[in-house]
Motif scaffolding. Structure first.
Motif, PDB file in Angstrom:
ATOM      1  N   HIS A 222       0.992  -1.191  -0.144  1.00 51.23           N
ATOM      2  CA  HIS A 222       0.011  -0.092  -0.085  1.00 51.23           C
ATOM      3  C   HIS A 222       1.014   1.377  -0.024  1.00 51.23           C
ATOM      4  O   HIS A 222       0.552   2.363  -0.693  1.00 51.23           O
ATOM      5  N   CYS A 223       1.937   1.188   0.802  1.00 56.05           N
ATOM      6  CA  CYS A 223       2.758   2.246   0.668  1.00 56.05           C
ATOM      7  C   CYS A 223       3.630   2.535  -0.688  1.00 56.05           C
ATOM      8  O   CYS A 223       3.439   3.851  -1.291  1.00 56.05           O
ATOM      9  N   PHE A 224       3.967   1.698  -1.378  1.00 61.91           N
ATOM     10  CA  PHE A 224       4.443   1.578  -2.676  1.00 61.91           C
ATOM     11  C   PHE A 224       3.318   2.160  -3.632  1.00 61.91           C
ATOM     12  O   PHE A 224       3.819   3.005  -4.194  1.00 61.91           O
ATOM     13  N   HIS A 225       2.082   1.719  -3.627  1.00 66.15           N
ATOM     14  CA  HIS A 225       0.965   2.208  -4.523  1.00 66.15           C
ATOM     15  C   HIS A 225       0.953   3.709  -4.268  1.00 66.15           C
ATOM     16  O   HIS A 225       0.568   4.456  -5.187  1.00 66.15           O
ATOM     17  N   ARG A 226       0.842   4.179  -3.110  1.00 65.53           N
ATOM     18  CA  ARG A 226       0.775   5.798  -2.846  1.00 65.53           C
ATOM     19  C   ARG A 226       1.869   6.617  -3.169  1.00 65.53           C
ATOM     20  O   ARG A 226       1.618   7.491  -3.921  1.00 65.53           O
ATOM     21  N   LEU A 227       3.217   5.957  -3.350  1.00 63.62           N
ATOM     22  CA  LEU A 227       4.252   6.540  -3.958  1.00 63.62           C
ATOM     23  C   LEU A 227       4.257   6.496  -5.424  1.00 63.62           C
ATOM     24  O   LEU A 227       4.652   7.489  -6.006  1.00 63.62           O
ATOM     25  N   VAL A 228       3.510   5.489  -5.899  1.00 68.34           N
ATOM     26  CA  VAL A 228       3.541   5.346  -7.611  1.00 68.34           C
ATOM     27  C   VAL A 228       2.490   6.552  -7.841  1.00 68.34           C
ATOM     28  O   VAL A 228       2.794   7.174  -9.001  1.00 68.34           O
ATOM     29  N   ARG A 229       1.427   6.401  -7.115  1.00 72.19           N
ATOM     30  CA  ARG A 229       0.252   7.495  -7.368  1.00 72.19           C
ATOM     31  C   ARG A 229       0.777   8.969  -7.237  1.00 72.19           C
ATOM     32  O   ARG A 229       0.602   9.769  -8.321  1.00 72.19           O
ATOM     33  N   SER A 230       1.875   9.061  -6.390  1.00 72.98           N
ATOM     34  CA  SER A 230       2.326  10.365  -6.348  1.00 72.98           C
ATOM     35  C   SER A 230       3.320  10.757  -7.389  1.00 72.98           C
ATOM     36  O   SER A 230       2.942  12.015  -7.878  1.00 72.98           O
ATOM     37  N   ILE A 231       4.201  10.090  -7.704  1.00 70.32           N
ATOM     38  CA  ILE A 231       4.989  10.482  -8.648  1.00 70.32           C
ATOM     39  C   ILE A 231       4.535  10.372 -10.100  1.00 70.32           C
ATOM     40  O   ILE A 231       4.958  11.240 -10.768  1.00 70.32           O
ATOM     41  N   GLN A 232       3.685   9.506 -10.279  1.00 72.95           N
ATOM     42  CA  GLN A 232       2.934   9.351 -11.631  1.00 72.95           C
ATOM     43  C   GLN A 232       1.939  10.561 -11.902  1.00 72.95           C
ATOM     44  O   GLN A 232       1.735  10.796 -13.119  1.00 72.95           O
ATOM     45  N   SER A 233       1.609  10.886 -10.782  1.00 71.38           N
ATOM     46  CA  SER A 233       0.595  12.436 -11.052  1.00 71.38           C
ATOM     47  C   SER A 233       1.478  13.386 -11.500  1.00 71.38           C
ATOM     48  O   SER A 233       1.226  14.257 -12.389  1.00 71.38           O
ATOM     49  N   ILE A 234       2.607  13.534 -10.760  1.00 71.03           N
ATOM     50  CA  ILE A 234       3.649  14.371 -11.172  1.00 71.03           C
ATOM     51  C   ILE A 234       3.911  14.351 -12.865  1.00 71.03           C
ATOM     52  O   ILE A 234       4.078  15.274 -13.621  1.00 71.03           O
ATOM     53  N   ARG A 235       4.391  13.004 -13.099  1.00 72.63           N
ATOM     54  CA  ARG A 235       4.631  12.789 -14.429  1.00 72.63           C
ATOM     55  C   ARG A 235       3.465  13.035 -15.454  1.00 72.63           C
ATOM     56  O   ARG A 235       3.618  13.661 -16.595  1.00 72.63           O
ATOM     57  N   SER A 236       2.371  12.951 -15.092  1.00 72.28           N
ATOM     58  CA  SER A 236       1.053  13.176 -16.008  1.00 72.28           C
ATOM     59  C   SER A 236       0.917  14.384 -16.134  1.00 72.28           C
ATOM     60  O   SER A 236       0.807  14.926 -17.324  1.00 72.28           O
ATOM     61  N   ASP A 237       1.295  15.306 -15.481  1.00 70.32           N
ATOM     62  CA  ASP A 237       0.978  16.605 -15.409  1.00 70.32           C
ATOM     63  C   ASP A 237       2.128  17.257 -16.288  1.00 70.32           C
ATOM     64  O   ASP A 237       1.679  18.039 -17.249  1.00 70.32           O
ATOM     65  N   ALA A 238       3.249  16.669 -16.182  1.00 69.73           N
ATOM     66  CA  ALA A 238       4.383  17.103 -16.834  1.00 69.73           C
ATOM     67  C   ALA A 238       4.231  16.870 -18.573  1.00 69.73           C
ATOM     68  O   ALA A 238       4.728  17.746 -19.400  1.00 69.73           O
ATOM     69  N   VAL A 239       3.570  15.748 -18.634  1.00 70.98           N
ATOM     70  CA  VAL A 239       3.519  15.171 -20.210  1.00 70.98           C
ATOM     71  C   VAL A 239       2.101  15.548 -20.811  1.00 70.98           C
ATOM     72  O   VAL A 239       2.112  15.376 -21.855  1.00 70.98           O
ATOM     73  N   MET A 240       1.285  16.396 -20.006  1.00 70.54           N
ATOM     74  CA  MET A 240       0.134  16.605 -20.755  1.00 70.54           C
ATOM     75  C   MET A 240       0.108  17.346 -22.137  1.00 70.54           C
ATOM     76  O   MET A 240      -0.805  16.971 -22.967  1.00 70.54           O
ATOM     77  N   ALA A 241       0.748  18.346 -22.167  1.00 74.51           N
ATOM     78  CA  ALA A 241       0.922  19.105 -23.405  1.00 74.51           C
ATOM     79  C   ALA A 241       1.276  18.166 -24.332  1.00 74.51           C
ATOM     80  O   ALA A 241       0.752  18.143 -25.844  1.00 74.51           O
ATOM     81  N   SER A 242       2.245  17.226 -24.347  1.00 77.00           N
ATOM     82  CA  SER A 242       2.662  16.202 -25.341  1.00 77.00           C
ATOM     83  C   SER A 242       1.647  15.524 -25.780  1.00 77.00           C
ATOM     84  O   SER A 242       1.452  14.924 -26.811  1.00 77.00           O
ATOM     85  N   VAL A 243       0.694  14.895 -24.654  1.00 73.37           N
ATOM     86  CA  VAL A 243      -0.608  13.959 -25.013  1.00 73.37           C
ATOM     87  C   VAL A 243      -1.367  14.671 -25.776  1.00 73.37           C
ATOM     88  O   VAL A 243      -1.877  14.314 -26.745  1.00 73.37           O
ATOM     89  N   GLU A 244      -1.701  15.843 -25.425  1.00 73.73           N
ATOM     90  CA  GLU A 244      -2.544  16.731 -26.404  1.00 73.73           C
ATOM     91  C   GLU A 244      -2.001  16.919 -27.764  1.00 73.73           C
ATOM     92  O   GLU A 244      -2.931  16.738 -28.853  1.00 73.73           O
ATOM     93  N   LYS A 245      -0.746  17.081 -27.810  1.00 70.54           N
ATOM     94  CA  LYS A 245       0.037  17.072 -29.078  1.00 70.54           C
ATOM     95  C   LYS A 245      -0.398  16.036 -30.291  1.00 70.54           C
ATOM     96  O   LYS A 245      -0.663  15.990 -31.379  1.00 70.54           O
ATOM     97  N   ILE A 246      -0.182  14.818 -29.550  1.00 72.17           N
ATOM     98  CA  ILE A 246      -0.303  13.408 -30.056  1.00 72.17           C
ATOM     99  C   ILE A 246      -1.916  13.458 -30.274  1.00 72.17           C
ATOM    100  O   ILE A 246      -2.071  12.757 -31.642  1.00 72.17           O
ATOM    101  N   LEU A 247      -2.849  13.716 -29.574  1.00 73.09           N
ATOM    102  CA  LEU A 247      -4.022  13.315 -29.649  1.00 73.09           C
ATOM    103  C   LEU A 247      -4.723  14.469 -30.758  1.00 73.09           C
ATOM    104  O   LEU A 247      -5.826  14.124 -31.304  1.00 73.09           O
TER     105      LEU A 247
END
Length: 302
Positions: A222-247
């Motif tokens: 459970h600790c691990f999954h919370r850390l995954v959610r934390s860092i992947q939220s940061i990563r998701s926000d960072a790449v959202m402009a690229s996501v929108e570009k591809i879509l």
């Protein structure tokens, strides 16, 4: 040497197989794009790796966890089948459990280290993003005995040797099946390794003689999954402009909804008369998953 420019858009459609013929792939070169357009699309595709690399490490950790738990079930099945002498089986499974736990600890350490390195490269060590990642790790370390234990056990494995995991088999006539115990001996851990952190040492000293593995694994997961959610939220926000570009490529270049879009260099015929296409698909499906938060939504209950 400059990389070959992928400056052509192509639409690739695979037709369904019929009873008499194998499926066919139809490739239609749609248009040539400008160097600036091609560079922007290729940069967006490359940027998605910032998110997917974290997802890949998560999947590796999960695969190691599943393999460890499956090995417990395998032991129970072998025990009941009596296909091996008990002494041989115990030696084999003792090594297997320790090896799989070592792999899990190493994968977890890799996840933390790769995450820190990725955020530092992208945002800098003094960035809000990196500080948020450090705070998330500190919260798990301060709040959970299991996190402190496995963090220190990884260091034990690095400096001392294989995790000293013991297991026992309890088969009672009063109940059906067997009970498999997987545990560490507190005094053995403390005597073999002198560099437990202060809080982890206190946890051991104030705890029971035996440290049971499976309940700690559940909490640690459970600790691990919370850390995954934390860092992947940061990563998701960072790449959202690229996501929108591809879509946006289909709309920008007026491509219909069917088939898959790919980029490719100027088609060339080799000296052997073969057509070299060098096709690279646009990761539209992955971009859509990131846009919809598919991965993060799967972690929302942790």
């Amino acid at each position: 040497m400059r990389a070959e420019l992928l400056d052509h858009l192509a639409l690739i459609v695979q037709e369904e197989a019929t009873d008499s013929a194998a499926p066919k792939t139809k490739i239609s070169v749609l248009r040539k794009v400008t160097e600036e357009q091609a560079a922007a699309i290729q940069a967006a595709v490359k940027d998605l790796y910032f998110f997917t690399s974290g997802e890949d490490l998560y999947n590796c950790y999960q695969a190691n966890m599943v393999e460890l738990l499956d090995s417990v079930m395998e032991f129970a099945q072998l025990h009941f089948s009596n296909r091996q002498k008990m002494s041989d089986l115990l030696d084999e499974m003792s090594f297997s459990f320790s090896r799989l736990l070592l792999n899990l600890l190493a994968m977890f350490r890799s996840f933390l280290d790769h995450g820190s390195a990725a955020l530092t490269r992208r945002f800098g060590i003094d960035s809000p993003e990196f500080r948020a990642w450090q705070a998330a790790q500190s919260a798990e370390y301060d709040g959970y005995v299991s996190y402190r234990f496995f963090s220190n056990l990884r260091n034990y494995a690095q400096h001392v040797g294989m995790p000293p995991l013991h297991f026992s088999v309890d088969q009672s006539t009063e109940r059906e099946g067997i009970r498999i115990g997987l545990d560490f001996y507190r005094d053995e851990l403390l005597s073999n390794y002198s560099k437990w952190s202060r809080h982890a040492r206190e946890d051991l000293i104030n705890g029971a003689d035996k440290v049971f593995l499976l309940p700690l694994l559940d909490e640690w997961s459970h600790c691990f999954h919370r850390l995954v959610r934390s860092i992947q939220s940061i990563r998701s926000d960072a790449v959202m402009a690229s996501v929108e570009k591809i879509l946006s490529v289909r709309t920008e270049f007026k491509v219909g909804l069917g088939g898959s879009i790919a980029m490719m260099p100027e088609p060339k015929i080799s000296e052997a008369g073969q057509l070299n296409l060098g096709i690279r698909y646009l990761p539209e499906h992955k971009a859509q998953e990131i846009a919809q938060g598919t991965f993060l939504n799967a972690l929302k209950d942790y």
